[in-house]
Motif scaffolding. Structure first.
Motif, PDB file in Angstrom:
ATOM      1  N   ASN A  36       0.780  -1.436   0.143  1.00 39.65           N
ATOM      2  CA  ASN A  36       0.009   0.019   0.043  1.00 39.65           C
ATOM      3  C   ASN A  36       0.857   1.233  -0.170  1.00 39.65           C
ATOM      4  O   ASN A  36       0.491   2.234  -0.267  1.00 39.65           O
ATOM      5  CB  ASN A  36      -1.039  -0.048   1.247  1.00 39.65           C
ATOM      6  CG  ASN A  36      -1.974  -0.861   1.011  1.00 39.65           C
ATOM      7  OD1 ASN A  36      -2.612  -1.265  -0.238  1.00 39.65           O
ATOM      8  ND2 ASN A  36      -2.236  -1.693   1.956  1.00 39.65           N
ATOM      9  N   GLU A  37       2.160   1.133   0.366  1.00 40.94           N
ATOM     10  CA  GLU A  37       2.869   2.311   0.343  1.00 40.94           C
ATOM     11  C   GLU A  37       3.544   2.740  -1.123  1.00 40.94           C
ATOM     12  O   GLU A  37       4.631   2.162  -1.315  1.00 40.94           O
ATOM     13  CB  GLU A  37       4.104   2.042   1.245  1.00 40.94           C
ATOM     14  CG  GLU A  37       3.559   2.130   2.767  1.00 40.94           C
ATOM     15  CD  GLU A  37       4.644   2.208   3.915  1.00 40.94           C
ATOM     16  OE1 GLU A  37       5.935   2.269   3.286  1.00 40.94           O
ATOM     17  OE2 GLU A  37       4.475   2.046   4.728  1.00 40.94           O
ATOM     18  N   VAL A  38       2.915   3.248  -1.837  1.00 36.11           N
ATOM     19  CA  VAL A  38       2.912   3.520  -3.328  1.00 36.11           C
ATOM     20  C   VAL A  38       3.488   5.005  -3.266  1.00 36.11           C
ATOM     21  O   VAL A  38       2.667   5.942  -3.036  1.00 36.11           O
ATOM     22  CB  VAL A  38       2.110   3.244  -4.185  1.00 36.11           C
ATOM     23  CG1 VAL A  38       2.336   3.535  -5.694  1.00 36.11           C
ATOM     24  CG2 VAL A  38       1.671   1.989  -4.126  1.00 36.11           C
ATOM     25  N   SER A  54      -2.159   0.771  -4.892  1.00 35.28           N
ATOM     26  CA  SER A  54      -1.714  -0.299  -4.295  1.00 35.28           C
ATOM     27  C   SER A  54      -1.004  -1.153  -5.330  1.00 35.28           C
ATOM     28  O   SER A  54      -1.249  -1.260  -6.652  1.00 35.28           O
ATOM     29  CB  SER A  54      -2.635  -1.182  -3.689  1.00 35.28           C
ATOM     30  OG  SER A  54      -3.674  -1.514  -4.339  1.00 35.28           O
ATOM     31  N   VAL A  55      -0.294  -1.924  -4.987  1.00 35.91           N
ATOM     32  CA  VAL A  55       0.501  -2.776  -5.798  1.00 35.91           C
ATOM     33  C   VAL A  55       0.389  -4.389  -5.473  1.00 35.91           C
ATOM     34  O   VAL A  55       0.607  -4.693  -4.272  1.00 35.91           O
ATOM     35  CB  VAL A  55       2.069  -2.873  -6.109  1.00 35.91           C
ATOM     36  CG1 VAL A  55       2.718  -3.681  -6.856  1.00 35.91           C
ATOM     37  CG2 VAL A  55       2.348  -1.348  -6.637  1.00 35.91           C
ATOM     38  N   LYS A  56      -0.129  -5.285  -6.232  1.00 30.40           N
ATOM     39  CA  LYS A  56      -0.337  -6.703  -5.829  1.00 30.40           C
ATOM     40  C   LYS A  56       0.868  -7.797  -6.299  1.00 30.40           C
ATOM     41  O   LYS A  56       1.346  -7.366  -7.479  1.00 30.40           O
ATOM     42  CB  LYS A  56      -1.663  -7.083  -6.221  1.00 30.40           C
ATOM     43  CG  LYS A  56      -2.953  -6.435  -5.728  1.00 30.40           C
ATOM     44  CD  LYS A  56      -4.385  -7.062  -6.415  1.00 30.40           C
ATOM     45  CE  LYS A  56      -5.398  -6.308  -5.687  1.00 30.40           C
ATOM     46  NZ  LYS A  56      -6.520  -6.867  -6.311  1.00 30.40           N
ATOM     47  N   ALA A  57       1.365  -8.521  -5.629  1.00 27.49           N
ATOM     48  CA  ALA A  57       2.270  -9.320  -5.884  1.00 27.49           C
ATOM     49  C   ALA A  57       2.010 -10.781  -5.182  1.00 27.49           C
ATOM     50  O   ALA A  57       1.359 -10.820  -4.278  1.00 27.49           O
ATOM     51  CB  ALA A  57       3.759  -8.929  -5.390  1.00 27.49           C
ATOM     52  N   THR A  58       2.610 -11.802  -5.824  1.00 31.15           N
ATOM     53  CA  THR A  58       2.495 -13.195  -5.351  1.00 31.15           C
ATOM     54  C   THR A  58       3.853 -13.486  -4.811  1.00 31.15           C
ATOM     55  O   THR A  58       4.871 -13.348  -5.328  1.00 31.15           O
ATOM     56  CB  THR A  58       2.034 -14.006  -6.443  1.00 31.15           C
ATOM     57  OG1 THR A  58       3.071 -13.961  -7.508  1.00 31.15           O
ATOM     58  CG2 THR A  58       0.657 -14.068  -6.679  1.00 31.15           C
ATOM     59  N   ASP A  96      -0.121  -6.917 -10.380  1.00 33.11           N
ATOM     60  CA  ASP A  96      -1.176  -5.756 -10.802  1.00 33.11           C
ATOM     61  C   ASP A  96      -0.683  -4.701 -10.143  1.00 33.11           C
ATOM     62  O   ASP A  96      -0.417  -4.397  -8.902  1.00 33.11           O
ATOM     63  CB  ASP A  96      -2.678  -6.251 -10.255  1.00 33.11           C
ATOM     64  CG  ASP A  96      -3.466  -5.458 -10.892  1.00 33.11           C
ATOM     65  OD1 ASP A  96      -3.299  -4.606 -12.138  1.00 33.11           O
ATOM     66  OD2 ASP A  96      -4.535  -5.446 -10.432  1.00 33.11           O
ATOM     67  N   ILE A  97      -0.968  -3.605 -10.720  1.00 34.96           N
ATOM     68  CA  ILE A  97      -0.580  -2.146 -10.207  1.00 34.96           C
ATOM     69  C   ILE A  97      -2.010  -1.371 -10.291  1.00 34.96           C
ATOM     70  O   ILE A  97      -2.353  -1.264 -11.418  1.00 34.96           O
ATOM     71  CB  ILE A  97       0.227  -1.636 -10.846  1.00 34.96           C
ATOM     72  CG1 ILE A  97       1.707  -2.126 -10.887  1.00 34.96           C
ATOM     73  CG2 ILE A  97       0.381   0.077 -10.538  1.00 34.96           C
ATOM     74  CD1 ILE A  97       3.057  -1.544 -11.911  1.00 34.96           C
ATOM     75  N   CYS A  98      -2.541  -0.977  -9.211  1.00 30.44           N
ATOM     76  CA  CYS A  98      -3.978  -0.439  -9.024  1.00 30.44           C
ATOM     77  C   CYS A  98      -3.506   1.177  -8.913  1.00 30.44           C
ATOM     78  O   CYS A  98      -3.118   1.430  -7.731  1.00 30.44           O
ATOM     79  CB  CYS A  98      -4.604  -1.145  -8.048  1.00 30.44           C
ATOM     80  SG  CYS A  98      -5.106  -2.969  -8.682  1.00 30.44           S
ATOM     81  N   GLY A  99      -4.115   1.819  -9.734  1.00 24.56           N
ATOM     82  CA  GLY A  99      -4.154   3.203  -9.370  1.00 24.56           C
ATOM     83  C   GLY A  99      -5.650   3.778  -8.953  1.00 24.56           C
ATOM     84  O   GLY A  99      -6.486   2.754  -8.665  1.00 24.56           O
ATOM     85  N   LYS A 100      -5.801   4.897  -8.812  1.00 28.04           N
ATOM     86  CA  LYS A 100      -7.134   5.340  -8.519  1.00 28.04           C
ATOM     87  C   LYS A 100      -8.221   5.658  -9.699  1.00 28.04           C
ATOM     88  O   LYS A 100      -7.544   5.669 -10.741  1.00 28.04           O
ATOM     89  CB  LYS A 100      -7.043   6.822  -7.455  1.00 28.04           C
ATOM     90  CG  LYS A 100      -6.119   7.894  -7.739  1.00 28.04           C
ATOM     91  CD  LYS A 100      -6.311   8.738  -6.919  1.00 28.04           C
ATOM     92  CE  LYS A 100      -5.626   9.943  -7.285  1.00 28.04           C
ATOM     93  NZ  LYS A 100      -5.663  11.199  -6.648  1.00 28.04           N
TER      94      LYS A 100
END
Length: 100
Positions: A36-38, A54-58, A96-100
């Motif tokens: 969450n710290e982008v 936020s950035v999602k990773a596995t 995934d990279i999620c913006g607003k």
């Protein structure tokens, strides 16, 4: 699309599909983690963070990094100490990279 994330006291510039070696975080192999710290997102710089991003990773692997040799010596004193250290790391793949 790229993002700059902060984890483990360091900053990483990531894009979707990147495999990144970071400081150890909690999580088992195959589990998804969310950063969450982008700090920046495609040129938009946060103050200090980008809101809603936020950035999602596995998690791919929990492992140890290469050995770092610590060698101390004092000349003419017959003082020599050799130690080794292996830092624990986590390999993550950015999904995934999620913006607003």
């Amino acid at each position: 699309m790229y993002a700059v994330i902060k984890t483990g006291g360091k900053q990483y510039k990531v894009t979707s599909g990147d495999v990144v070696k970071i400081e150890k975080i909690a999580g088992e192999e195959g589990k998804e983690v969310i950063f969450n710290e982008v700090l920046a997102l495609d040129g938009v710089i946060g103050t200090p963070l980008v809101g809603g991003a936020s950035v999602k990773a596995t998690v791919l692997k929990q492992a140890k990094d290469a050995k770092v040799i610590v060698f101390k010596k004092k000349r003419r004193q017959n003082y020599r100490r050799k130690n080794g250290h292996r830092q624990q790391i986590t390999l993550v793949k950015i999904t995934d990279i999620c913006g607003k």
